[in-house]
Design an enzyme around this catalytic site. Structure first.
Site: not given
Ligand code: FPP
Length: 220
Positions: A11, A59
């Site tokens: 996150d 998501n």
């Molecule tokens: C959460 O941060 C992250 C995600 C929803 C996506 C995670 C994806 C990756 C790290 C890349 C791909 C991974 C693999 C294993 C192929 P957020 O967007 O919720 O951050 P925020 O809470 O700060 O808005």
């Protein structure tokens, strides 16, 4: 003691990007490095099983440009990184409801799993379009089908029977769940499987979660 199975809620990509006045996608892209680093650290420490929450069922409600960018990123990562996983004797599995992904992405996922299925150095599980409630409901549905077919009695439905049907049933129990970015929520991750896990809420945003941060979470 080194945990056998660590699960991570990655996150903070969006907030990380905002710090640099960049689009959220910049954070997701940088998150890939942290994924690599967490795999390297697990290999070094002998953690045999790592489960990462990459994309939750919720998501999909993000802006469509961000969802498409994330899908492209998954494709790219699957194409670019799977060979490396294979060379490092890592088995890759994907859990979640795949039907909502494009057919090319579904194909890439199956191909990656097939290529790495016999590897035994480490098991990397990526949760994609995964939701803990979906998982429990799907397991219940499979049991209900067995009852309807007459191969199982309703009285045989107990914790052991449901456990056998749920995602990760073949894997060691999760010892530790880490969530980065300081948020203290489970967000519909592995609701059933985390029953006895310990939790660490790490302050780092996901792209900053390096080997040192991983070590600190384990120490904690
Ligand atoms: C959460 O941060 C992250 C995600 C929803 C996506 C995670 C994806 C990756 C790290 C890349 C791909 C991974 C693999 C294993 C192929 P957020 O967007 O919720 O951050 P925020 O809470 O700060 O808005």
């Amino acid at each position: 003691m080194t945990p056998k199975h660590v699960a991570i809620i990655m996150d903070g990509n969006g907030r990380w990007a905002r710090k640099f006045n960049k689009e959220r996608f910049f954070g997701h892209n940088s998150g890939i490095n942290a994924v690599r680093e967490s795999i390297d650290t697990s290999l070094e420490l002998g953690i045999k099983q790592l489960t990462l929450y990459a994309f939750s069922s919720e998501n999909w409600s993000r802006p469509s440009a961000e969802v498409s960018a994330l899908m492209e990123l998954f494709m790219l990562v699957l194409k670019r990184e799977v060979k490396k996983l294979h060379e490092n004797d890592i088995r890759l599995s994907i859990i979640g409801d795949r039907q909502r992904f494009s057919s090319s992405l579904q194909k890439s996922m199956s191909r990656a799993e097939a290529l790495t299925r016999d590897n035994s150095g480490m098991h990397l599980v990526v949760a994609a379009n995964y939701g803990g409630r979906w998982d429990i409901a799907s397991a219940a549905q499979r049991l209900a089908r067995k009852v309807a077919e007459g191969v199982m009695s309703p009285d045989a439905i107990d914790e052991t029977a449901l456990d056998r049907e749920i995602c990760l049933s073949q894997e060691p129990p999760i010892d530790l769940c880490i969530r980065t970015s300081g948020e203290q929520r489970i967000s519909n991750f592995l609701l059933w499987q985390l029953a006895y896990a310990e939790f660490v809420f790490a302050p780092e945003l996901w792209p900053d979660f390096d080997g040192t941060a991983f070590d600190a979470a384990l120490e904690d």
